[in-house]
Design a protein around this motif. Structure first.
Motif, mmCIF file in Angstrom:
data_model
loop_
_atom_site.group_PDB
_atom_site.id
_atom_site.type_symbol
_atom_site.label_atom_id
_atom_site.label_comp_id
_atom_site.label_asym_id
_atom_site.label_seq_id
_atom_site.Cartn_x
_atom_site.Cartn_y
_atom_site.Cartn_z
ATOM 1 N N THR A 1 1.261 -1.274 0.085
ATOM 2 C CA THR A 1 -0.246 -0.226 -0.288
ATOM 3 C C THR A 1 1.074 1.389 0.037
ATOM 4 O O THR A 1 1.773 1.201 1.131
ATOM 5 C CB THR A 1 -0.728 0.141 0.750
ATOM 6 O OG1 THR A 1 -1.771 -0.868 0.863
ATOM 7 C CG2 THR A 1 -1.962 1.170 1.497
ATOM 8 N N ILE A 2 0.943 2.080 -0.774
ATOM 9 C CA ILE A 2 1.245 3.231 -0.908
ATOM 10 C C ILE A 2 0.551 4.152 -0.860
ATOM 11 O O ILE A 2 -0.501 4.990 -1.736
ATOM 12 C CB ILE A 2 2.220 3.390 -2.804
ATOM 13 C CG1 ILE A 2 3.062 2.156 -2.640
ATOM 14 C CG2 ILE A 2 2.885 4.880 -2.042
ATOM 15 C CD1 ILE A 2 3.713 2.278 -4.368
ATOM 16 N N VAL A 3 0.875 5.713 0.123
ATOM 17 C CA VAL A 3 -0.515 6.696 -0.270
ATOM 18 C C VAL A 3 0.464 7.596 0.473
ATOM 19 O O VAL A 3 1.654 7.817 0.803
ATOM 20 C CB VAL A 3 -1.467 6.483 1.435
ATOM 21 C CG1 VAL A 3 -2.076 5.245 1.051
ATOM 22 C CG2 VAL A 3 -0.319 6.406 2.770
ATOM 23 N N ASN A 4 -0.694 8.932 0.435
ATOM 24 C CA ASN A 4 0.118 10.791 0.333
ATOM 25 C C ASN A 4 1.454 10.047 -0.157
ATOM 26 O O ASN A 4 2.568 11.048 1.098
ATOM 27 C CB ASN A 4 0.040 10.847 1.661
ATOM 28 C CG ASN A 4 -1.285 10.368 2.796
ATOM 29 O OD1 ASN A 4 -2.137 10.522 1.589
ATOM 30 N ND2 ASN A 4 -1.849 9.989 3.677
ATOM 31 N N THR A 5 1.460 9.787 -1.296
ATOM 32 C CA THR A 5 3.215 9.925 -1.251
ATOM 33 C C THR A 5 3.305 10.537 -2.777
ATOM 34 O O THR A 5 2.480 10.397 -3.715
ATOM 35 C CB THR A 5 3.624 8.181 -1.327
ATOM 36 O OG1 THR A 5 4.017 7.374 -0.267
ATOM 37 C CG2 THR A 5 5.149 8.285 -2.378
ATOM 38 N N ILE A 6 4.614 11.485 -2.826
ATOM 39 C CA ILE A 6 5.048 12.102 -4.397
ATOM 40 C C ILE A 6 5.636 11.028 -5.730
ATOM 41 O O ILE A 6 7.195 10.486 -4.349
ATOM 42 C CB ILE A 6 5.331 13.314 -4.151
ATOM 43 C CG1 ILE A 6 4.138 14.060 -3.297
ATOM 44 C CG2 ILE A 6 5.583 14.105 -4.714
ATOM 45 C CD1 ILE A 6 4.154 15.369 -2.804
ATOM 46 N N CYS B 1 -1.637 9.969 -4.367
ATOM 47 C CA CYS B 1 -0.503 10.112 -4.265
ATOM 48 C C CYS B 1 -0.206 10.895 -5.424
ATOM 49 O O CYS B 1 -1.691 11.712 -6.082
ATOM 50 C CB CYS B 1 -0.058 8.733 -4.754
ATOM 51 S SG CYS B 1 0.611 7.705 -3.329
ATOM 52 N N THR B 2 0.840 11.738 -5.929
ATOM 53 C CA THR B 2 0.905 12.246 -6.736
ATOM 54 C C THR B 2 2.387 12.154 -7.877
ATOM 55 O O THR B 2 3.058 11.242 -6.626
ATOM 56 C CB THR B 2 1.019 13.293 -6.107
ATOM 57 O OG1 THR B 2 0.209 14.029 -5.372
ATOM 58 C CG2 THR B 2 1.585 14.799 -7.538
ATOM 59 N N ILE B 3 2.345 11.436 -8.920
ATOM 60 C CA ILE B 3 2.712 10.837 -9.727
ATOM 61 C C ILE B 3 3.482 11.782 -10.469
ATOM 62 O O ILE B 3 2.451 11.890 -11.277
ATOM 63 C CB ILE B 3 3.057 9.823 -10.505
ATOM 64 C CG1 ILE B 3 2.470 8.830 -9.179
ATOM 65 C CG2 ILE B 3 3.694 9.135 -11.100
ATOM 66 C CD1 ILE B 3 1.592 7.469 -9.816
ATOM 67 N N ASN C 1 -8.016 8.460 -5.506
ATOM 68 C CA ASN C 1 -7.446 9.551 -4.914
ATOM 69 C C ASN C 1 -6.269 9.900 -5.655
ATOM 70 O O ASN C 1 -5.595 10.892 -5.179
ATOM 71 C CB ASN C 1 -7.526 9.909 -3.211
ATOM 72 C CG ASN C 1 -8.810 9.126 -3.441
ATOM 73 O OD1 ASN C 1 -10.253 9.772 -3.909
ATOM 74 N ND2 ASN C 1 -8.778 8.947 -2.056
ATOM 75 N N THR C 2 -5.559 10.254 -6.832
ATOM 76 C CA THR C 2 -4.330 9.992 -7.339
ATOM 77 C C THR C 2 -3.930 10.611 -8.261
ATOM 78 O O THR C 2 -4.871 10.614 -9.320
ATOM 79 C CB THR C 2 -3.417 8.935 -7.796
ATOM 80 O OG1 THR C 2 -3.339 8.211 -5.804
ATOM 81 C CG2 THR C 2 -2.199 9.180 -8.108
ATOM 82 N N ILE C 3 -3.824 12.019 -8.087
ATOM 83 C CA ILE C 3 -3.043 12.919 -9.467
ATOM 84 C C ILE C 3 -1.769 12.450 -9.711
ATOM 85 O O ILE C 3 -0.374 11.823 -9.952
ATOM 86 C CB ILE C 3 -2.263 14.212 -8.580
ATOM 87 C CG1 ILE C 3 -3.977 14.369 -7.514
ATOM 88 C CG2 ILE C 3 -1.760 15.535 -10.038
ATOM 89 C CD1 ILE C 3 -2.905 16.224 -7.315
ATOM 90 N N ILE C 4 -2.174 11.801 -11.305
ATOM 91 C CA ILE C 4 -0.841 11.833 -12.250
ATOM 92 C C ILE C 4 -0.831 12.901 -13.741
ATOM 93 O O ILE C 4 -1.738 13.424 -13.860
ATOM 94 C CB ILE C 4 -1.328 10.001 -13.083
ATOM 95 C CG1 ILE C 4 -2.391 8.608 -12.441
ATOM 96 C CG2 ILE C 4 -0.372 10.272 -13.662
ATOM 97 C CD1 ILE C 4 -2.593 8.412 -12.746
ATOM 98 N N ASP C 5 0.008 13.469 -12.904
ATOM 99 C CA ASP C 5 0.354 14.584 -13.723
ATOM 100 C C ASP C 5 1.178 15.587 -14.495
ATOM 101 O O ASP C 5 3.246 14.131 -14.357
ATOM 102 C CB ASP C 5 0.287 15.507 -13.316
ATOM 103 C CG ASP C 5 0.016 17.365 -13.833
ATOM 104 O OD1 ASP C 5 1.247 17.950 -13.226
ATOM 105 O OD2 ASP C 5 0.046 17.629 -14.958
#
Lengths: 277, 330
Positions: B201-206, B227-229, B249-253
């Protein structure tokens, strides 16, 4: 002998002081610093002419220390080189491998610590997109990393589709950025696809609205190659070109882990599912 | 023998060299020897700011316990409290540096290690979190050859919390079964995170400016949440045959490709994510979900490391939360 505070208890990994005056070092005691050079043994780190330096509890692996200086027994001063199994090995004065730096890990994994079992060549293995490969295979970004023309050992082709919002499409002049991985120039058609957007009612409340927006649809085959050939692992000063090989310890650890998974599955009774393996 | 508080200073040993006070602190060789031969459940090592250069591998075999882990807690220079207070704990540039060179700094089960900076080039990870262990506020930078790992989550149940990982030619974090990676910053790697097993599990990670952000590979039933990738030069999240993964709930940008799978499966569940990449998905079997958001997330200054979003962002308040659960009373 005075302690050299400037160069004691510091991390100087891969740093060199060849241009520094030898007087900064001479006749002083350097304690507890790391001067390790990862690329090759006997690397010159210190300026020509240093003398009277006493190294205490330092990491001097791969560092050339001229005569006239003292290396205390609590230092390390090994010759280390990465080998074709992608692991660091201690080497002798003729650069012949002696034993892995992390011998204990090798023994725990049941790997051979005999240097004769290191592969003779490093076979570089990569997965590349065909279109990119054809553009770059004769350029230094590829040829500098292979010692022979790499072979294509397998390939996979599947149909690729890309949908780009028409407003985004129109905003970019160079549209090849979306087409570069297709085998040939893709067909481009226009179609409508649903897009969810928010409409704010007030600063705290919004509703989702689904609209049909125009998209440009690119379609063509995308082929990937698995290539391999004799190659080099690293080039000093160059960001490394990725490959898919695993170091021998990592590959073994994955293999052992798979054996555990297979053993759990063999127990049956839904245990594997409950454990998520 | 009862659990003890031990004190370590880079320029030690001092005084009686028993490590039971700052005046008699251990130096690096004595600290290594004590961890190797004497560490027991409940022991705490307080390590003062400074640089500690390894001259060989450290691979400890002694374990803490589920009731009493063994601690390494780093503290600021000049700390005098015995034991140190939380206000003495070292953060950012005050953290001690473990200069590994070609060596590793490995502990065994049920160790909690806080507030260190680790440098080196070893292949299988400079530091690892083994069974039941925690790495917290660790900055690990592996500048070694291809494929080298900054942090190895060595075994089941290891937790990596609030850490920073960088490996310019290799992997930031390699995650094993049942691991938790929480609130970490992983950047400038070839692979930001590699999954080596299931149930991670990966949470709240950039994950910032890696060639590939997260490599799921063949591993299944893993979770990427909140997360934010950002700015993966090839793929943000990639897989080969992994199934049953959840990405929420992850930003992939700013990635060349947001998500790509060699053999995509609709059992990989994506929803409530924000997508803004040159190419969001590279396979029609990657289903983005009904509550996806597309377009610029409006991060404040991601190129300078500020990934925050404001109330005007496309992504503000769109994550899945308890209020979205039908039937639940909140």
């Amino acid at each position: 002998m005075a302690i050299n505070k400037k160069y004691s208890f510091k991390d100087f990994l891969d740093q060199k002081f060849i241009q520094v005056s030898a007087t900064e070092f001479n006749n002083s005691e350097i304690i507890g610093s790391c001067f390790y050079q990862q690329v090759a043994p006997d690397t010159q780190v210190f300026p020509t002419g240093i003398t009277g330096v006493r190294f205490v509890r330092c990491n001097l692996d791969n560092v050339l220390i001229p005569t006239g200086n003292i290396i205390e027994s609590d230092c390390c001063h090994r010759k280390i080189k990465v080998q074709n199994d992608l692991e660091d090995w201690v080497v002798d004065n003729s650069l012949k491998s002696v034993e892995p730096v992390n011998k204990k890990v090798f023994e725990e994994l049941g790997l051979s610590t005999d240097a004769k079992d290191i592969p003779v060549d490093f076979i570089r293995k990569e997965i590349v997109v065909k279109a990119e490969w054809l553009r770059t295979k004769d350029s230094p970004e590829v040829t500098d990393w292979f010692l022979e023309t790499p072979r294509i050992i397998s390939q996979e082709t599947k149909e690729g589709t890309k949908a780009i919002l028409k407003t985004k499409w129109n905003s970019v002049s160079d549209k090849t950025i979306w087409a570069k991985n297709f085998d040939t120039t893709p067909t481009v058609t226009q179609g409508k696809r649903p897009v969810n957007t928010r409409r704010w009612i007030d600063k705290n409340n919004y509703v989702w609205e689904t609209t049909l927006e125009d998209f440009m649809i690119l379609k063509d085959n995308i082929t990937t190659y698995t290539i391999e050939g004799k190659g080099v692992i690293l080039i000093e000063g160059r960001k490394h070109r990725p490959f898919t090989n695993l170091s021998v310890t990592f590959a073994k650890e994955q293999e052992l882990r798979q054996a555990d998974i297979d053993a759990v599955k063999a127990l049956g009774g839904g245990i594997a599912e409950r454990l998520g393996v | 023998m009862a659990a003890a508080d031990m004190y370590v200073q880079a320029d030690g040993p001092h005084g009686t060299e028993d490590g039971l006070s700052w005046a008699n602190a251990l130096g690096l060789p004595e600290w290594i020897a004590d961890m190797t031969n004497n560490a027991e459940a409940g022991d705490r090592y307080f390590v003062e700011e400074g640089t500690y250069s390894l001259t060989d591998n450290y691979a400890g075999t002694l374990n803490g316990s589920t009731a009493e882990p063994i601690y390494i807690i780093s503290v600021k220079s000049g700390t005098s409290n015995e034991p140190p207070l939380f206000s003495d704990h070292a953060f950012t540039t005050a953290r001690p540096v473990i200069a590994c060179g070609a060596y590793t700094f490995y502990h065994n089960d049920y160790w909690i290690i806080k507030n260190l900076e680790i440098t080196g080039t070893a292949s299988s990870g400079l530091i690892k979190a083994d069974t039941g262990s925690v790495l917290q506020n660790i900055k690990s930078n592996n500048t070694g050859a291809a494929g080298r790992i900054a942090i190895w989550s060595g075994s089941t149940g290891g937790r990596i919390i609030g850490c920073e990982a960088q490996s310019v030619n290799g992997v930031g974090i390699t995650a094993n079964g049942g691991n938790l990676i929480d609130a970490c910053y992983i950047h400038d790697c070839t692979d930001g995170i590699n999954f080596n097993a299931t149930g991670v599990t990966i949470v709240n990670t950039i994950i910032d400016t890696c060639v590939d952000g997260i490599n799921v590979a063949t591993r299944s039933t893993n979770n990427i949440i909140g997360c934010t990738i950002y700015n993966s030069t090839t793929i943000g999240i990639k897989g080969s045959t992994g199934v049953g993964c959840t990405i929420l709930n992850t930003i992939i940008d700013g990635c060349a490709v947001g998500v790509d799978w060699t053999t995509a499966s609709k059992s990989n569940y994506f929803d409530y994510n924000c997508w803004d990449n040159t190419d969001d998905v590279a396979d029609s079997d990657i289903v983005q979900g009904n509550s996806k958001v597309t377009g610029d997330p409006g991060m404040t200054n991601p190129g300078a490391g500020d990934f925050s979003i404001g109330t005007g962002s496309n992504c503000h308040n769109v994550a899945l939360d308890a209020g979205d659960l039908t039937g639940a009373t909140v």
